[in-house]
Design a protein around this motif. Structure first.
Motif, PDB file in Angstrom:
ATOM      1  N   MET A  37      45.312  26.309  37.130  1.00 21.80           N
ATOM      2  CA  MET A  37      45.890  26.458  38.466  1.00 21.80           C
ATOM      3  C   MET A  37      44.852  26.968  39.467  1.00 21.80           C
ATOM      4  N   LEU A  38      44.010  27.890  39.022  1.00 18.78           N
ATOM      5  CA  LEU A  38      42.980  28.420  39.912  1.00 18.78           C
ATOM      6  C   LEU A  38      41.969  27.351  40.295  1.00 18.78           C
ATOM      7  N   LEU A  39      41.571  26.529  39.315  1.00 22.20           N
ATOM      8  CA  LEU A  39      40.616  25.456  39.596  1.00 22.20           C
ATOM      9  C   LEU A  39      41.205  24.443  40.574  1.00 22.20           C
ATOM     10  N   GLU A  40      42.471  24.116  40.380  1.00 18.21           N
ATOM     11  CA  GLU A  40      43.116  23.141  41.259  1.00 18.21           C
ATOM     12  C   GLU A  40      43.219  23.655  42.695  1.00 18.21           C
ATOM     13  N   GLN A  41      43.407  24.962  42.849  1.00 20.20           N
ATOM     14  CA  GLN A  41      43.640  25.533  44.177  1.00 20.20           C
ATOM     15  C   GLN A  41      42.417  26.275  44.727  1.00 20.20           C
ATOM     16  N   ASP A  42      41.304  26.232  44.001  1.00 22.78           N
ATOM     17  CA  ASP A  42      40.050  26.850  44.464  1.00 22.78           C
ATOM     18  C   ASP A  42      40.252  28.329  44.788  1.00 22.78           C
ATOM     19  N   MET A  43      40.712  29.074  43.799  1.00 21.82           N
ATOM     20  CA  MET A  43      40.951  30.504  43.964  1.00 21.82           C
ATOM     21  C   MET A  43      40.245  31.291  42.860  1.00 21.82           C
ATOM     22  N   LEU A  44      38.975  30.974  42.622  1.00 22.01           N
ATOM     23  CA  LEU A  44      38.239  31.591  41.520  1.00 22.01           C
ATOM     24  C   LEU A  44      37.749  32.997  41.864  1.00 22.01           C
ATOM     25  N   ASN A  45      37.440  33.220  43.126  1.00 20.99           N
ATOM     26  CA  ASN A  45      36.978  34.514  43.607  1.00 20.99           C
ATOM     27  C   ASN A  45      38.184  35.357  44.009  1.00 20.99           C
ATOM     28  N   ARG A  46      38.099  36.678  43.795  1.00 18.93           N
ATOM     29  CA  ARG A  46      39.273  37.507  44.082  1.00 18.93           C
ATOM     30  C   ARG A  46      39.699  37.411  45.539  1.00 18.93           C
ATOM     31  N   TYR A  47      38.756  37.234  46.441  1.00 19.67           N
ATOM     32  CA  TYR A  47      39.098  37.207  47.854  1.00 19.67           C
ATOM     33  C   TYR A  47      39.532  35.832  48.330  1.00 19.67           C
ATOM     34  N   GLN A  48      39.504  34.825  47.430  1.00 16.60           N
ATOM     35  CA  GLN A  48      40.033  33.498  47.737  1.00 16.60           C
ATOM     36  C   GLN A  48      41.484  33.349  47.302  1.00 16.60           C
ATOM     37  N   ALA A  49      42.013  34.331  46.602  1.00 17.65           N
ATOM     38  CA  ALA A  49      43.364  34.225  46.029  1.00 17.65           C
ATOM     39  C   ALA A  49      44.397  34.436  47.126  1.00 17.65           C
ATOM     40  N   LYS A  50      44.807  33.359  47.737  1.00 18.61           N
ATOM     41  CA  LYS A  50      45.713  33.425  48.890  1.00 18.61           C
ATOM     42  C   LYS A  50      47.178  33.488  48.479  1.00 18.61           C
ATOM     43  N   ALA A  89      34.429  40.889  24.661  1.00 18.19           N
ATOM     44  CA  ALA A  89      35.109  40.074  23.647  1.00 18.19           C
ATOM     45  C   ALA A  89      35.617  40.843  22.431  1.00 18.19           C
ATOM     46  N   ASN A  90      35.049  41.999  22.113  1.00 24.04           N
ATOM     47  CA  ASN A  90      35.487  42.744  20.935  1.00 24.04           C
ATOM     48  C   ASN A  90      36.542  43.793  21.240  1.00 24.04           C
ATOM     49  N   LYS A  91      37.053  43.805  22.470  1.00 24.73           N
ATOM     50  CA  LYS A  91      37.996  44.840  22.880  1.00 24.73           C
ATOM     51  C   LYS A  91      39.444  44.376  22.738  1.00 24.73           C
ATOM     52  N   LEU A  92      40.347  45.328  22.977  1.00 27.05           N
ATOM     53  CA  LEU A  92      41.775  45.063  22.832  1.00 27.05           C
ATOM     54  C   LEU A  92      42.229  43.903  23.706  1.00 27.05           C
ATOM     55  N   VAL A  93      41.704  43.842  24.910  1.00 31.98           N
ATOM     56  CA  VAL A  93      41.933  42.719  25.825  1.00 31.98           C
ATOM     57  C   VAL A  93      40.588  42.035  26.036  1.00 31.98           C
ATOM     58  N   ASN A  94      40.547  40.730  25.828  1.00 34.26           N
ATOM     59  CA  ASN A  94      39.295  39.975  25.764  1.00 34.26           C
ATOM     60  C   ASN A  94      39.206  38.983  26.919  1.00 34.26           C
ATOM     61  N   THR A  95      38.260  39.248  27.831  1.00 32.52           N
ATOM     62  CA  THR A  95      37.955  38.274  28.886  1.00 32.52           C
ATOM     63  C   THR A  95      36.514  37.795  28.783  1.00 32.52           C
ATOM     64  N   GLY A  96      35.925  37.940  27.608  1.00 30.65           N
ATOM     65  CA  GLY A  96      34.530  37.570  27.398  1.00 30.65           C
ATOM     66  C   GLY A  96      33.623  38.708  27.803  1.00 30.65           C
ATOM     67  N   GLU A  97      33.563  38.977  29.087  1.00 28.52           N
ATOM     68  CA  GLU A  97      32.908  40.151  29.661  1.00 28.52           C
ATOM     69  C   GLU A  97      33.846  40.708  30.721  1.00 28.52           C
ATOM     70  N   THR A 119      35.675  38.142  38.126  1.00 30.20           N
ATOM     71  CA  THR A 119      36.194  36.931  38.751  1.00 30.20           C
ATOM     72  C   THR A 119      37.691  36.801  38.488  1.00 30.20           C
ATOM     73  N   ASN A 120      38.347  36.030  39.336  1.00 30.00           N
ATOM     74  CA  ASN A 120      39.770  35.762  39.130  1.00 30.00           C
ATOM     75  C   ASN A 120      40.000  34.927  37.873  1.00 30.00           C
ATOM     76  N   LEU A 121      38.970  34.180  37.454  1.00 32.08           N
ATOM     77  CA  LEU A 121      39.063  33.425  36.200  1.00 32.08           C
ATOM     78  C   LEU A 121      39.238  34.361  35.004  1.00 32.08           C
ATOM     79  N   GLN A 122      38.442  35.438  34.979  1.00 30.61           N
ATOM     80  CA  GLN A 122      38.564  36.393  33.878  1.00 30.61           C
ATOM     81  C   GLN A 122      39.927  37.068  33.896  1.00 30.61           C
ATOM     82  N   ALA A 123      40.374  37.423  35.093  1.00 28.23           N
ATOM     83  CA  ALA A 123      41.682  38.071  35.200  1.00 28.23           C
ATOM     84  C   ALA A 123      42.809  37.131  34.798  1.00 28.23           C
TER      85      ALA A 123
END
Length: 332
Positions: free
Chosen positions: A57-70, A240-248, A302-306
């Motif tokens: 959904m983020l890729l389709e709507q170009d909202m990858l950056n936190r300040y682009q999330a409209k 990645a090794n933590k309880l919640v994993n977003t890679g970094e 990034t909003n992708l990680q979130a």
């Protein structure tokens, strides 16, 4: 050693945008009940699938950056920060690109707000000898290379509080450091939590400021109080090794208005974008003090990680219970 408890970690509601898909509900019904779904499916695969849907959904709507999330439903960063601030029991949260940068920014904020007129070499920083090397590295990055002192661990692998107090007394006797010019960076390495009553007593007695590195400790509590809520600053990691994993990734928490302003602008806010942090932004007069006086380090999550994080928050309590069940099974 006091018992380590993760039992009273707050359970988070699943945001609307990451509810189970109809196919997941159908498969659950077909198998009889939610309990019949495998642990791996429930705690790993379904959150991962929901995360991928969020990313699409983020890729389709170009909202990858936190300040682009409209759209609020696609602002996964703000959703994650709110959820973790509530879990930890702190007023503010700021999502960053690593747990290490969260520690270093935490220390930089403490230096600027709590010790504005003191030189770095006047401030003693204590931390665990037994911890991941990112922790002392963060202390060095923050400017405390010359005053960092590592404290030994007990046989139970918690910070040796007797050794800590010995070192404090030695430093005071030397005349090089004074009461009230000390910071403890307490790392809950491998989820090991020391006697926090005594930690707070030492902090009070020697006027020492506390920063909690909860990378391994979020979801843990001590005597009914969540780890990450004891210090003036606390941090987590979603590597990645933590309880919640977003890679970094990571977050920094505080109740201090000035420190949160420092975090927001250090992370990479500019122009009027700090307003997009909504209730997690300090009052305007505080933000304006820091807007043009803080170096922009561009270390935002990034909003992708979130987007990957939000579905995992909803199963975090069950992951904790599963981890504890495996531990007690092996220990028994």
């Amino acid at each position: 050693m006091p018992a380590i408890s993760q039992a009273d970690a707050t359970t988070m509601a699943l945001p609307k945008s990451t509810t189970l898909s109809e196919s997941d509900n159908d498969s659950t019904t077909a198998e009889g009940s939610a309990e019949s779904v495998s642990v791996a499916r429930r705690l790993v695969e379904i959150p991962r699938e929901q995360g991928l849907e969020n990313i699409s959904m983020l890729l389709e709507q170009d909202m990858l950056n936190r300040y682009q999330a409209k759209k609020p439903e696609l602002n996964f960063l703000l959703q994650s920060e709110r959820a973790f601030a509530k879990l930890v029991g702190m007023k503010y949260a700021c999502a960053l690109n690593s747990g290490g940068i969260a520690i270093s920014l935490g220390l930089e904020a403490m230096k600027r707000v709590l010790f504005p007129d003191d030189a770095f070499d006047q401030i003693r920083v204590y931390s665990n000898a037994f911890t991941f090397h990112a922790v002392p590295s963060a202390c060095v990055v923050a400017g405390f290379a010359e005053t960092l002192k590592l404290i030994e661990a007990t046989e139970e692998l918690v910070l040796d509080l007797d050794h800590l107090e010995e070192c404090i007394k030695e430093d005071l006797a030397s005349g090089h450091f004074a009461k009230g010019k000390m910071i403890l960076v307490l790392s809950y390495m491998r989820g090991r939590v020391p006697d926090m009553h005594r930690v707070l007593e030492l902090c009070s007695r020697y006027e020492m400021q506390l920063l909690e590195d909860s990378a391994h400790g979020y979801g843990c509590s001590f005597d009914g109080r969540m780890c990450g809520s004891f210090g003036v600053v606390s941090t987590i990691s979603s590597q990645a090794n933590k309880l919640v994993n977003t890679g970094e990734g990571g977050m920094v928490f505080t109740n201090n208005d000035d420190m949160q302003a420092f975090f927001i602008f250090s992370a990479g806010s500019y122009e009027e974008l700090w307003r997009k942090h909504e209730e997690l932004a300090p009052p305007e007069d505080v933000c304006l003090k820091y807007k043009c006086t803080v170096a922009n380090k561009s270390v935002r999550m990034t909003n992708l990680q979130a987007a990957l994080m939000v579905p995992q928050i909803s199963v975090m309590q069950e992951r904790i219970e599963q981890h504890n069940a495996m531990y007690y099974y092996l220990a028994g």
